[in-house]
Design a protein around this motif. Structure first.
Motif, PDB file in Angstrom:
ATOM      1  N   GLY A  88     -34.750  12.522  -4.428  1.00  0.00           N
ATOM      2  CA  GLY A  88     -33.369  12.317  -4.832  1.00  0.00           C
ATOM      3  C   GLY A  88     -32.775  10.985  -4.436  1.00  0.00           C
ATOM      4  O   GLY A  88     -33.351   9.913  -4.652  1.00  0.00           O
ATOM      5  N   LYS A  89     -31.601  11.052  -3.832  1.00  0.00           N
ATOM      6  CA  LYS A  89     -30.876   9.842  -3.467  1.00  0.00           C
ATOM      7  C   LYS A  89     -31.518   9.100  -2.301  1.00  0.00           C
ATOM      8  O   LYS A  89     -31.331   7.892  -2.142  1.00  0.00           O
ATOM      9  N   THR A  90     -32.277   9.816  -1.477  1.00  0.00           N
ATOM     10  CA  THR A  90     -33.023   9.140  -0.415  1.00  0.00           C
ATOM     11  C   THR A  90     -34.080   8.225  -1.013  1.00  0.00           C
ATOM     12  O   THR A  90     -34.226   7.060  -0.609  1.00  0.00           O
ATOM     13  N   PHE A  91     -34.799   8.729  -2.006  1.00  0.00           N
ATOM     14  CA  PHE A  91     -35.785   7.896  -2.695  1.00  0.00           C
ATOM     15  C   PHE A  91     -35.097   6.764  -3.449  1.00  0.00           C
ATOM     16  O   PHE A  91     -35.566   5.618  -3.447  1.00  0.00           O
ATOM     17  N   ALA A  92     -33.968   7.071  -4.099  1.00  0.00           N
ATOM     18  CA  ALA A  92     -33.260   6.055  -4.882  1.00  0.00           C
ATOM     19  C   ALA A  92     -32.807   4.896  -4.013  1.00  0.00           C
ATOM     20  O   ALA A  92     -32.792   3.742  -4.461  1.00  0.00           O
ATOM     21  N   ALA A  93     -32.433   5.177  -2.772  1.00  0.00           N
ATOM     22  CA  ALA A  93     -31.904   4.126  -1.893  1.00  0.00           C
ATOM     23  C   ALA A  93     -32.978   3.155  -1.442  1.00  0.00           C
ATOM     24  O   ALA A  93     -32.750   1.942  -1.385  1.00  0.00           O
ATOM     25  N   GLY A  94     -34.167   3.659  -1.129  1.00  0.00           N
ATOM     26  CA  GLY A  94     -35.194   2.799  -0.561  1.00  0.00           C
ATOM     27  C   GLY A  94     -36.363   2.491  -1.473  1.00  0.00           C
ATOM     28  O   GLY A  94     -37.143   1.580  -1.183  1.00  0.00           O
ATOM     29  N   GLY A  95     -36.493   3.249  -2.569  1.00  0.00           N
ATOM     30  CA  GLY A  95     -37.643   3.050  -3.438  1.00  0.00           C
ATOM     31  C   GLY A  95     -38.930   3.455  -2.742  1.00  0.00           C
ATOM     32  O   GLY A  95     -38.921   3.863  -1.575  1.00  0.00           O
ATOM     33  N   PRO A  96     -40.055   3.336  -3.429  1.00  0.00           N
ATOM     34  CA  PRO A  96     -41.338   3.767  -2.855  1.00  0.00           C
ATOM     35  C   PRO A  96     -41.656   3.078  -1.534  1.00  0.00           C
ATOM     36  O   PRO A  96     -42.170   3.710  -0.609  1.00  0.00           O
ATOM     37  N   GLU A  97     -41.313   1.790  -1.461  1.00  0.00           N
ATOM     38  CA  GLU A  97     -41.675   1.035  -0.254  1.00  0.00           C
ATOM     39  C   GLU A  97     -40.768   1.354   0.925  1.00  0.00           C
ATOM     40  O   GLU A  97     -41.074   0.995   2.072  1.00  0.00           O
ATOM     41  N   GLY A  98     -39.662   2.039   0.696  1.00  0.00           N
ATOM     42  CA  GLY A  98     -38.701   2.300   1.764  1.00  0.00           C
ATOM     43  C   GLY A  98     -38.721   3.720   2.298  1.00  0.00           C
ATOM     44  O   GLY A  98     -37.797   4.126   3.009  1.00  0.00           O
ATOM     45  N   GLN A  99     -39.766   4.485   1.964  1.00  0.00           N
ATOM     46  CA  GLN A  99     -39.796   5.892   2.383  1.00  0.00           C
ATOM     47  C   GLN A  99     -40.522   6.109   3.706  1.00  0.00           C
ATOM     48  O   GLN A  99     -40.466   7.195   4.273  1.00  0.00           O
ATOM     49  N   GLY A 100     -41.192   5.088   4.183  1.00  0.00           N
ATOM     50  CA  GLY A 100     -41.880   5.226   5.462  1.00  0.00           C
ATOM     51  C   GLY A 100     -43.065   6.164   5.380  1.00  0.00           C
ATOM     52  O   GLY A 100     -43.701   6.301   4.336  1.00  0.00           O
ATOM     53  N   GLU A 101     -43.348   6.828   6.477  1.00  0.00           N
ATOM     54  CA  GLU A 101     -44.519   7.703   6.590  1.00  0.00           C
ATOM     55  C   GLU A 101     -44.312   8.981   5.772  1.00  0.00           C
ATOM     56  O   GLU A 101     -43.381   9.749   6.025  1.00  0.00           O
ATOM     57  N   MET A 102     -45.170   9.226   4.795  1.00  0.00           N
ATOM     58  CA  MET A 102     -45.062  10.416   3.949  1.00  0.00           C
ATOM     59  C   MET A 102     -46.103  11.448   4.387  1.00  0.00           C
ATOM     60  O   MET A 102     -47.180  11.558   3.805  1.00  0.00           O
ATOM     61  N   THR A 103     -45.747  12.182   5.429  1.00  0.00           N
ATOM     62  CA  THR A 103     -46.613  13.243   5.921  1.00  0.00           C
ATOM     63  C   THR A 103     -45.765  14.478   6.208  1.00  0.00           C
ATOM     64  O   THR A 103     -44.551  14.382   6.441  1.00  0.00           O
ATOM     65  N   LEU A 104     -46.408  15.638   6.242  1.00  0.00           N
ATOM     66  CA  LEU A 104     -45.691  16.867   6.584  1.00  0.00           C
ATOM     67  C   LEU A 104     -45.154  16.816   8.009  1.00  0.00           C
ATOM     68  O   LEU A 104     -44.055  17.325   8.286  1.00  0.00           O
TER      69      LEU A 104
END
Length: 341
Positions: A88-104
């Motif tokens: 959602g808006k978290t992804f929209a704010a930072g884009g793919p490069e701004g999501q940091g560590e994508m782990t459970l």
């Protein structure tokens, strides 16, 4: 003409969503969680009501698009909706490069940070944890490990991965494809094998899409509930919708990680009230494994219920029935008050 109708519909829904009660709350903003800005909204008509923390599904499928459908919930609960990293808006704010560590593990840590933030912001000791679909993987872990932070756990579209012991949903999909004469699609799914922990992110996504499109009730729900909610969401412009869908694709990487989970090995002892409300015809997260897990759970209070005429997205297809369950089974337990609306 289509965009004009959309604009009018969004305007009407936005008006419906206004919180005007004296003790109500309606706020949304980015909060620094896990080193990145993550979108959190808090909505309810009375701050004295129990505070719900929603953990959305997907992965990457924010529940903010369902706010108009669940508006009645906000009369009885203060609801915290959080767009996880990649969503959602978290992804929209930072884009793919701004999501940091994508782990459970990172999502789990984020959820604990959000929990502490909300407890401080609203001045409450415990939150009522409500998780749906992919969010239930993290939800079970939070409920199991931190009964001091949550007044109860409610899972809907409850995932029970169980270390891959149960393959009934996979076998049922193969049977539906065979019955429909879809030999090519069946061969593709059969070639993947029943061991979901061995699937790639692309295979995991392909499986989910095939399940949705081969079951009439699930497909109808996707069109009339999910896609309609997306299209008319008053909080998402067209750019926001594109970001929402891109976020879901980006978050698919979490899917295979979850397939290694074994909820039974992690434990069936819960030191807080435990509830599962499942769509009776759910083909993506079938009710039978969820019922078996519930039956094995030890908890101070527990309950299981089927939502009739519902597959996946049961709480959003029938928000009134889900609310009835919340008011008659859950709210009395967390407040100590008599049941009733």
């Amino acid at each position: 003409m289509l965009l004009t109708y959309r604009a009018l519909k969004r305007r009407a829904l936005a008006k419906k969503l206004a919180i005007t009660t004296p003790n109500g709350i309606g706020e949304s903003s980015y909060v620094r969680i896990g080193g990145i800005d993550q979108w959190i909204s808090v909505r309810g008509e009375d701050r004295a009501n129990p505070v719900v923390l929603e953990l959305h599904g997907g992965p990457g499928a924010s529940n903010h698009v369902f706010v108009p459908r669940t508006r009645a919930w906000e009369r009885h609960f203060t609801i915290v909706r959080w767009d996880m990293r990649g969503a959602g808006k978290t992804f929209a704010a930072g884009g793919p490069e701004g999501q940091g560590e994508m782990t459970l593990d990172r999502v789990y840590a984020d959820a604990l940070e959000v929990t502490h933030h909300i407890r401080t912001r609203l001045g409450v000791d415990k939150l009522l944890l409500v998780a749906n679909s992919f969010g239930t993987v993290t939800g079970l872990r939070l409920a199991r490990n931190h009964p001091e932070l949550y007044s109860a756990y409610v899972g809907t579209d409850q995932n029970i991965i169980g270390g891959g012991r149960d393959t009934s949903a996979y076998e049922a999909l193969l049977a539906r494809l065979a019955q429909a004469g879809k030999k090519k699609e069946r061969a593709k799914i059969a070639a993947m094998g029943p061991d979901r922990s061995a699937w790639s992110a692309g295979q995991w996504s392909e499986y989910a899409r095939t399940v949705v499109t081969t079951d009439p009730l699930t497909y109808d729900t996707m069109k009339t509930v999910v896609m309609r909610s997306l299209w008319f969401s008053p909080s998402h412009n067209l750019r926001g919708l594109r970001a929402y869908l891109k976020g879901m694709t980006f978050s698919e990487q979490l899917g295979p990680q979850a397939m290694t989970v074994d909820e039974y090995a992690e434990g069936t002892a819960f030191r807080l009230p435990f509830f599962v409300f499942q769509g009776e015809s759910d083909v993506l997260t079938p009710p039978e494994p969820a019922r078996r897990f519930h039956d094995d759970v030890t908890a101070p209070v527990k309950g299981f219920a089927l939502i009739r005429e519902a597959s996946h997205f049961a709480a959003f297809r029938h928000p009134d029935r889900f609310l009835d369950l919340m008011l008659t089974k859950v709210r009395p337990v967390v407040t100590g008050a008599a049941a009733g609306r």
